[in-house]
Design a protein around this motif. Structure first.
Motif, PDB file in Angstrom:
ATOM      1  N   VAL A  84     -10.171   2.345   4.110  1.00 37.97           N
ATOM      2  CA  VAL A  84      -9.455   1.378   4.946  1.00 37.97           C
ATOM      3  C   VAL A  84      -7.961   1.415   4.650  1.00 37.97           C
ATOM      4  CG1 VAL A  84      -9.229  -1.053   5.592  1.00 37.97           C
ATOM      5  CG2 VAL A  84     -11.502  -0.093   5.129  1.00 37.97           C
ATOM      6  N   LEU A  85      -7.613   1.406   3.372  1.00 38.96           N
ATOM      7  CA  LEU A  85      -6.186   1.358   3.012  1.00 38.96           C
ATOM      8  C   LEU A  85      -5.577   2.748   2.848  1.00 38.96           C
ATOM      9  CD1 LEU A  85      -6.185  -1.608   0.440  1.00 38.96           C
ATOM     10  CD2 LEU A  85      -5.634  -1.641   2.880  1.00 38.96           C
ATOM     11  N   GLY A  86      -6.415   3.766   2.689  1.00 37.33           N
ATOM     12  CA  GLY A  86      -5.885   5.119   2.519  1.00 37.33           C
ATOM     13  C   GLY A  86      -5.228   5.354   1.167  1.00 37.33           C
TER      14      GLY A  86
ATOM     15  N   SER B 209     -10.597   0.709  -0.523  1.00 39.47           N
ATOM     16  CA  SER B 209      -9.304   1.223  -0.983  1.00 39.47           C
ATOM     17  C   SER B 209      -9.015   2.581  -0.357  1.00 39.47           C
ATOM     18  CB  SER B 209      -9.287   1.369  -2.510  1.00 39.47           C
ATOM     19  OG  SER B 209      -9.519   0.122  -3.114  1.00 39.47           O
TER      20      SER B 209
ATOM     21  N   ALA C  92      -7.423  -4.252  -2.003  1.00 39.32           N
ATOM     22  CA  ALA C  92      -8.635  -4.267  -1.165  1.00 39.32           C
ATOM     23  C   ALA C  92      -9.013  -5.717  -0.849  1.00 39.32           C
ATOM     24  CB  ALA C  92      -9.783  -3.552  -1.879  1.00 39.32           C
TER      25      ALA C  92
ATOM     26  N   VAL D 156       0.842  -1.203   0.000  1.00 34.88           N
ATOM     27  CA  VAL D 156       0.000   0.000   0.000  1.00 34.88           C
ATOM     28  C   VAL D 156       0.877   1.254   0.000  1.00 34.88           C
ATOM     29  CG1 VAL D 156      -1.580   1.366   1.442  1.00 34.88           C
ATOM     30  CG2 VAL D 156      -2.066  -1.046   1.014  1.00 34.88           C
TER      31      VAL D 156
ATOM     32  N   LYS E 179       0.989   4.135  -2.969  1.00 36.35           N
ATOM     33  CA  LYS E 179       0.656   5.545  -2.728  1.00 36.35           C
ATOM     34  C   LYS E 179       1.665   6.469  -3.394  1.00 36.35           C
ATOM     35  CE  LYS E 179      -1.545   5.155   1.809  1.00 36.35           C
ATOM     36  NZ  LYS E 179      -1.282   5.281   3.256  1.00 36.35           N
TER      37      LYS E 179
ATOM     38  N   ALA F  46      -5.623  -1.014  -6.908  1.00 35.99           N
ATOM     39  CA  ALA F  46      -6.311  -0.830  -5.620  1.00 35.99           C
ATOM     40  C   ALA F  46      -7.205  -2.031  -5.272  1.00 35.99           C
ATOM     41  CB  ALA F  46      -7.145   0.443  -5.651  1.00 35.99           C
ATOM     42  N   PHE F  47      -7.926  -2.558  -6.261  1.00 40.95           N
ATOM     43  CA  PHE F  47      -8.900  -3.613  -5.945  1.00 40.95           C
ATOM     44  C   PHE F  47      -8.245  -4.911  -5.472  1.00 40.95           C
ATOM     45  CE2 PHE F  47     -12.951  -1.974  -8.266  1.00 40.95           C
ATOM     46  CZ  PHE F  47     -12.847  -0.792  -7.561  1.00 40.95           C
TER      47      PHE F  47
END
Lengths: 347, 409
Positions: B382-384, B379, A250, A226, A230, A246-247
Motif C-alpha cells: 500500500v505504501l510502497g 507497508s 502503516a 513515506v 524511502k 514502517a509499522f
C-alpha cells in the motif's frame, strides 16, 4: 439499530464525483502549494486564492438549482473538503459553505442569500451557541463581516462593519474574538425548535467537512513521511524498511483509509437518510480528529528532528490537525453523545 | 457510492423466507451447545444440510453442486448464517483450498471431488505453520521424499485448525532443502486418514480447538501433488492472497473489511454492554447511564467498530482485530465484576458476549498471519516502502548446492 439490514456497501465514486475530486485536486495543487500556505500565515487567509475558489462555484455548488446552485450533495462537498485539507489551503471554505447552506435551509431572504453566496467577504458560523452577549472565539470571524450564531432560541445573522480582531492561534486559522454586542445589524433567521435543529444540522455539516479536511491533511502528512522514509538511510538501509518506522506509518494508512470511508458513509446517510444513523456524523468527526492527531504526529516524528522544524511541511500539517479539530470543542464530547444515544435507544 | 437498503425482487423475498425456515430447522440450540463444548468451528449436521441444498457454494452452478444464486441472494444467505452464528471455520478453509485444488489437481480427480466438496462430504484444512516456524510459512521443514509413485512425509504442523473434521490437509512440504527456501517446496493434498498421520487437539483460551498434526513416514500417492515439484510457493499463493485479501474484486454488496467477522463479535459484546448500561445501577445507587465516562467508553468502542467495518482489505484485517482487542477489554472494564462471570454460570444473560469477546479477541491478532505480517503487507504493497533484506529470506535450509548456486550467481 438493525445490524443485519441488507444495504449496499458501494464506496466507488461515479464519474461526476471523480470529476469534482479531480478538478479541486488540480486547483488546490496548483494554486495552494505550501509556499502559499506559509505566505498566508499567521492569519490563514489568502484573499486572492479565496476569490479564485469562489470563481469555481464552490460557494453555490451545494445550493438547489432554484437558488442558483448545482444541487451538489454532501458527498461532493466532503470530496472538495478533503482536497482542501490535502493542501492545508488558507481559505474559509468549510464555514462559508456550511453557512450558505444554512441560510438556504432556513429560507433566508433571497438578497441575503445571494450576497452570502457571492462569497466576498465570507460568512462565518459560531460553532457554539452564544452565552449571553459575551465575546466568543469564532473560527473565520477575523475575515468575515457576517457571523451566524445561535443565540438563545434564535438563529441570528449578525452584521458588522469590520471583521472581528484576529487572535493568533495554533493552527493559523482566521480565529476572531467576536463580540455580538458590537454588531450593527441583526437578522433573525429562525426561532424556536426550528432554529435549534437548523443550527445542529449546520454543525453536523461543519463536522463532516472538517473531518474530510483533517483526513486530507493526514493523507498528505503520510505521503510526505513515506517519501522521506524511502530515501533517508540509516545503518546502510532506507529507514522505511525498518519495522519501527514502517509499522507506525502503516497504522496511519489504516486510520486514514477507514476514516475516509466512514466520512463518505456518514455524508451519504446524512444526505439521503438523515434519520437512519444520526450518530454517524459524530463518529466520523471524532474518529477523524483522533486519526489526524495521531497521523500527523507520527508523520512528523518519522522525519526525526527535521519533522520538528518550521521549514518542514510536516509542521504545517501537525499544527493544523489540532488547530482545526478542536474548533468545535473537545471531540470526546461527541463520543459521550454517541454513547448516550445508543443507551437511550436500548433503554 | 451507494449505501441504500436493497430492494428485493419477489423471488429474493421468497428466497429470504426459505433461508429463515430452513435455518430455523437446522441451526438448533444443540448446534451451539456442541460448538461451545468442542470448539470445532464446524457442525457436521449444518454443513451437510447446507451442502445438500447447494448452499455451501451458493453461486456455483447447480450441476457443480451449487444453487446458482444471484449475488443478492448469496448475500442474504451469508448474512443469515452469520446472524445465527453458524460455526464456519472449516467451511472457510475448504473454500480457500478449493481454488488451488481445482487448478492443480488432475482434472479427472477434480471432477469427482467437486460434487463432494459442494455437498460437504469433502473438507480441507490448512497445513502451513510448523511448531518452530510461526508466520514464516516459507520456512517449512516437513519433508516429502519421493519413492516411486509415492511420497513419504515426515515432520509436524501446528494450528491445522479443523483437521479433526476434514478429509484432506493442504500441506506445504520441503522437497529440496538444497534450494533457496522459497524454491524447494511442494504442495500436496494429503488424505488425513493415511497411515502415519496423527492428529492431536490443542485448545485455545477462546474455547476454539486447533491441532498439531504429526507425519511419521506417512505415504501418499503422487496424484495428490498439487503443481510441479519444488513449485509449491506459487501453488500456495492463490489461497494465501485470498486469505490476505490481496487483489480481490469489490461487489458493492459484500463487507469490505477482512476483519468483518471479528467485528461481529465486538458488535455482540457492545450491544450486550449497552443493554446492561441502560438498566444497571451501581452499589452507590447511581445509574451507569448517567455516568459520562461510561458513555464515552461506549462511544469510543462504537466509533472504532464503525471505522473498522469501513476499512477495506488487509487494512481492515488489522483495524478489525485491534478494535476488537481494545474494545472488548474496554467493555469488560465498563461492566466490571459481572462481566467476569463464566458463560456456564450466567443463565439467560447476554453479558457472556463481553467475556467471550475478550477471550476470542486475542486470537484474531494471529489468525491467517499475525497483524505484524499484515503491517508488512501494507507497508510494502500500500505504501510502497522498501522491503527489509532479512538474512532469513533467502536462506538455504541445508548444505548442498548452496555453494554452487552462490558461484552461479
Amino acid at each position: 439499530m438493525d445490524r443485519w439490514e441488507l444495504r449496499r456497501q458501494d464506496y466507488s465514486l461515479d464519474s461526476d464525483q471523480e470529476d469534482v475530486r479531480e478538478a479541486f485536486s488540480e486547483f488546490f495543487a496548483k494554486e495552494s502549494p505550501s509556499s502559499v500556505v506559509r505566505a498566508a500565515e499567521p492569519l490563514g487567509y489568502d484573499a486572492a486564492l479565496w476569490e479564485k475558489l469562489v470563481g469555481m462555484g464552490v460557494t453555490t455548488m451545494s445550493l438547489p438549482a432554484a437558488l442558483g446552485g448545482d444541487d451538489a450533495t454532501l458527498v461532493e462537498l466532503v470530496l472538495v473538503a478533503e482536497e482542501l485539507g490535502r493542501n492545508a489551503s488558507p481559505v474559509p471554505l468549510i464555514s462559508h459553505v456550511v453557512s450558505v447552506r444554512l441560510l438556504a435551509a432556513v429560507g433566508a431572504d433571497r438578497a441575503v442569500l445571494d450576497a452570502a453566496a457571492a462569497g466576498l467577504p465570507p460568512v462565518a458560523l459560531a460553532l457554539a451557541p452564544l452565552t449571553g452577549t459575551s465575546p466568543a472565539l469564532v473560527p473565520d470571524a477575523a475575515i468575515a463581516n457576517d457571523v451566524i450564531a445561535l443565540s438563545g432560541e434564535e438563529l441570528v445573522l449578525f452584521r458588522s462593519a469590520e471583521p472581528a480582531p484576529f487572535i493568533a492561534n495554533h493552527g493559523s486559522t482566521p480565529l476572531g474574538r467576536w463580540d455580538p454586542a458590537a454588531a450593527s445589524g441583526r437578522i433573525v433567521l429562525a426561532s424556536g425548535p426550528a432554529a435549534v435543529s437548523a443550527f445542529e444540522r449546520a454543525l453536523g455539516d461543519w463536522k463532516l467537512l472538517t473531518a474530510a479536511a483533517l483526513i486530507g491533511l493526514t493523507q498528505i502528512a503520510l505521503d510526505t513521511a513515506v517519501e522521506f522514509a524511502k530515501t533517508r538511510e540509516t545503518m546502510g538501509v532506507p529507514i522505511g524498511s525498518l519495522q519501527g518506522v514502517a509499522f507506525p506509518l502503516a497504522d496511519v494508512a489504516i486510520g486514514v483509509t477507514g476514516a475516509r470511508n466512514l466520512i463518505w458513509r456518514a455524508a451519504w446517510m446524512s444526505e439521503y437518510e438523515p434519520q437512519a444513523r444520526p450518530e454517524l456524523i459524530a463518529m466520523a468527526y471524532a474518529n477523524a480528529a483522533r486519526v489526524a492527531t495521531r497521523g500527523t504526529t507520527t508523520s512528523a516524528h518519522m522525519q526525526g528532528g527535521l519533522g520538528f522544524t518550521i521549514e518542514a511541511d510536516a509542521s504545517l500539517y501537525f499544527l493544523r490537525a489540532k488547530g482545526w479539530s478542536v474548533l468545535a470543542g473537545d471531540p470526546n464530547l461527541d463520543l459521550v453523545g454517541i454513547g448516550a444515544g445508543l443507551v437511550v435507544a436500548a433503554g | 457510492m451507494d449505501f441504500s437498503v436493497l430492494q428485493l425482487t419477489a423471488e429474493q423475498e421468497q428466497f429470504a423466507k426459505e433461508v429463515q425456515a430452513f435455518l430455523d430447522d437446522i441451526v438448533t440450540d444443540e448446534v451451539h451447545e456442541r460448538e461451545l463444548e468442542t470448539g470445532d468451528g464446524f457442525s457436521a449436521t449444518v454443513h451437510l444440510a447446507l451442502g445438500e441444498r447447494g448452499w455451501l457454494y451458493p453461486t456455483w452452478p447447480v450441476e457443480h453442486g451449487g444453487a446458482g444464486l444471484d449475488a443478492v441472494s448469496a448475500r442474504i444467505l451469508d448474512l443469515e448464517l452469520h446472524r445465527r452464528q453458524v460455526p464456519d471455520i472449516t467451511a472457510g478453509t475448504t473454500a480457500l483450498v478449493w481454488s488451488a485444488v481445482e487448478r492443480y489437481l488432475d482434472s479427472a480427480e477434480v471432477d469427482t471431488m467437486r460434487l463432494d466438496v459442494a455437498r460437504g462430504h469433502v473438507r480441507f484444512c490448512l497445513g502451513y505453520t510448523e511448531p518452530d516456524g510461526g508466520s514464516d510459512i516459507a520456512a517449512a521443514k516437513v519433508r516429502a521424499v519421493r519413492d516411486g509413485d509415492e511420497w513419504v512425509l515426515n515432520g509436524s504442523k501446528i494450528f491445522t485448525t479443523g483437521a479433526q473434521s476434514c478429509q484432506y490437509t493442504f500441506l506445504i512440504t520441503r522437497t529440496d532443502p538444497t534450494l533457496p527456501k522459497h524454491k524447494g517446496m511442494t504442495m500436496f493434498l494429503v488424505p488425513l486418514d493415511a497411515p502415519g498421520v496423527e492428529i492431536q487437539g490443542i485448545r485455545a483460551f477462546s474455547g476454539e480447538r486447533t491441532n498439531i498434526v504429526y507425519y511419521s513416514d506417512a505415504r501418499i500417492s503422487d496424484k495428490f501433488r498439487l503443481g510441479a515439484v519444488n513449485a509449491g510457493w506459487a501453488v500456495l499463493h492463490g489461497p494465501l492472497d485470498a486469505e490476505h485479501s490481496i487483489g480481490g474484486e469489490e461487489s458493492g454488496l459484500d463487507d469490505i473489511s477482512v476483519g468483518r467477522s471479528f467485528l461481529r463479535v465486538l458488535e455482540r459484546a457492545l450491544d450486550a454492554a449497552v443493554d446492561w448500561t441502560a438498566a444497571a445501577v451501581r452499589p452507590d445507587g447511581t445509574k451507569v447511564a448517567d455516568d459520562r465516562s461510561a458513555l464515552q467508553r461506549i462511544g469510543r468502542v462504537a466509533t472504532d467498530l464503525e471505522a473498522g467495518i469501513r476499512t477495506p482489505g488487509p487494512l481492515g484485517r488489522v483495524a478489525g482485530s485491534e478494535a476488537l482487542v481494545r474494545g472488548s477489554a474496554d467493555l469488560v472494564d465498563l461492566v466490571g465484576i459481572e462481566a467476569l462471570v463464566s458463560l456456564g454460570d450466567r443463565a439467560g444473560s447476554e453479558l457472556g458476549a463481553v467475556e467471550y469477546g475478550h477471550r476470542f479477541a486475542q486470537g484474531t491478532a494471529t489468525y491467517g498471519g499475525t497483524v505484524e505480517v499484515f503491517r508488512n503487507i501494507i507497508s510494502q504493497h500500500v505504501l510502497g516502502l522498501p522491503q527489509m533484506n532479512y538474512p532469513g529470506r533467502k536462506v538455504f535450509l541445508a548444505p548442498g548446492r548452496s555453494d554452487a548456486m552462490a558461484a552461479a550467481r
